[in-house]
Design a protein around this motif. Structure first.
Motif, short mmCIF file in Angstrom:
data_model
loop_
_atom_site.label_atom_id
_atom_site.label_comp_id
_atom_site.label_asym_id
_atom_site.label_seq_id
_atom_site.Cartn_x
_atom_site.Cartn_y
_atom_site.Cartn_z
N GLY A 117 43.71 18.77 0.51
CA GLY A 117 42.43 19.47 0.49
C GLY A 117 42.40 20.71 1.37
N PHE A 118 43.40 20.89 2.22
CA PHE A 118 43.51 22.10 3.02
C PHE A 118 44.12 23.19 2.15
N ASP A 119 43.64 24.43 2.31
CA ASP A 119 44.26 25.51 1.55
C ASP A 119 45.49 26.01 2.30
N LYS A 120 46.23 26.91 1.65
CA LYS A 120 47.51 27.37 2.22
C LYS A 120 47.33 28.00 3.60
N ALA A 121 46.32 28.83 3.77
CA ALA A 121 46.11 29.49 5.07
C ALA A 121 45.80 28.46 6.15
N ASN A 125 48.13 27.65 9.46
CA ASN A 125 47.59 27.64 10.82
C ASN A 125 47.85 26.31 11.51
N LEU A 126 47.64 25.23 10.81
CA LEU A 126 47.82 23.91 11.41
C LEU A 126 49.29 23.61 11.71
N ILE A 127 50.14 23.94 10.79
CA ILE A 127 51.56 23.64 10.97
C ILE A 127 52.16 24.52 12.07
N ASN A 128 51.72 25.76 12.13
CA ASN A 128 52.20 26.66 13.18
C ASN A 128 51.47 26.44 14.49
N LYS A 129 50.36 25.69 14.45
CA LYS A 129 49.55 25.32 15.61
C LYS A 129 48.91 26.48 16.34
N THR A 130 49.13 27.67 15.90
CA THR A 130 48.48 28.80 16.56
C THR A 130 47.96 29.74 15.49
N ILE A 131 47.00 30.53 15.89
CA ILE A 131 46.51 31.60 15.03
C ILE A 131 46.54 32.88 15.85
N LYS A 132 46.56 33.97 15.18
CA LYS A 132 46.55 35.26 15.86
C LYS A 132 45.13 35.79 15.89
N ASP A 133 44.69 36.17 17.07
CA ASP A 133 43.41 36.85 17.18
C ASP A 133 43.62 38.30 16.76
N GLU A 134 42.52 39.04 16.72
CA GLU A 134 42.60 40.45 16.36
C GLU A 134 43.51 41.21 17.31
N ASP A 135 43.59 40.79 18.56
CA ASP A 135 44.45 41.47 19.52
C ASP A 135 45.88 40.90 19.52
N ASN A 136 46.19 40.06 18.50
CA ASN A 136 47.51 39.45 18.32
C ASN A 136 47.90 38.45 19.38
N SER A 137 46.93 37.99 20.18
CA SER A 137 47.25 36.94 21.14
C SER A 137 47.17 35.59 20.43
N ASP A 138 48.02 34.67 20.88
CA ASP A 138 48.02 33.34 20.28
C ASP A 138 46.88 32.50 20.85
N ASN A 139 46.24 31.74 20.00
CA ASN A 139 45.21 30.81 20.43
C ASN A 139 45.42 29.50 19.70
N GLU A 140 45.04 28.42 20.37
CA GLU A 140 45.13 27.12 19.73
C GLU A 140 44.18 27.05 18.55
N ILE A 141 44.58 26.31 17.53
CA ILE A 141 43.73 26.10 16.35
C ILE A 141 42.55 25.22 16.74
N THR A 142 41.40 25.53 16.24
CA THR A 142 40.20 24.74 16.48
C THR A 142 39.49 24.50 15.17
#
Length: 160
Positions: A117-121, A125-142
């Motif tokens: 039920g999760f889409d590809k994006a 995000n979940l598998i990589n455990k991080t997402i990129k903010d607009e400033d390209n800093s890593d943040n934990e997935i929430t």
């Protein structure tokens, strides 16, 4: 509680269903992958109390009969149940550590996670455990990062 197979054409969606943004395609894919595991809840007049998305997904899949439970609730409790059924599910949140364990087990067995039920994006995000903010800093997935882009952050209304 008795589950009955009932003609899909005889079911009536509740005209004042307050829940919008049905994920018909995802639910149809789930029914196709896993079968019909959660009955539609209807009243004695075959008006849907819970399961509108399953109803529309079943139509999309051209099903003729679907499993239903006939709720024995008075009119007032039917109204309250329709709201509670959606609200209670909305109040849940993910334990990402446990979700990761489940995903890893599925991946170890070569299971296609898109069937969850999760889409590809979201999966990326979940598998990589991080997402990129607009400033390209890593943040934990929430949980907030998993919300669809077309969903109001205040009220949860989903739009196209």
């Amino acid at each position: 509680m008795k589950v009955e197979l009932i003609s899909l054409d005889s079911l009536i969606p509740f005209e004042n269903n307050p829940r919008k943004g049905l994920n018909v395609d995802k639910v149809a894919a789930s029914i196709k992958e896993f079968g019909f595991q959660q009955p539609i809840v209807i009243n004695k007049n075959k008006i849907i109390l819970a399961g509108h998305t399953r109803y529309f997904a079943s139509k999309k899949l051209n099903l003729t009969e679907v499993p239903c439970i006939i709720a024995e609730l008075n009119e007032l409790k039917q109204k309250a149940y329709r709201i509670a059924d959606n609200k209670v599910a909305q109040d849940n949140y993910w334990d990402f550590d446990k979700l990761e364990l489940e995903f890893n087990d599925l991946l170890d067995n070569n299971y296609d996670l898109i069937n969850t039920g999760f889409d590809k994006a979201e999966l990326d995000n979940l598998i990589n455990k991080t997402i990129k903010d607009e400033d390209n800093s890593d943040n934990e997935i929430t949980e907030k990062n998993l919300e669809p882009a077309n969903k109001c952050p205040s009220c949860g209304y989903e739009y196209d």
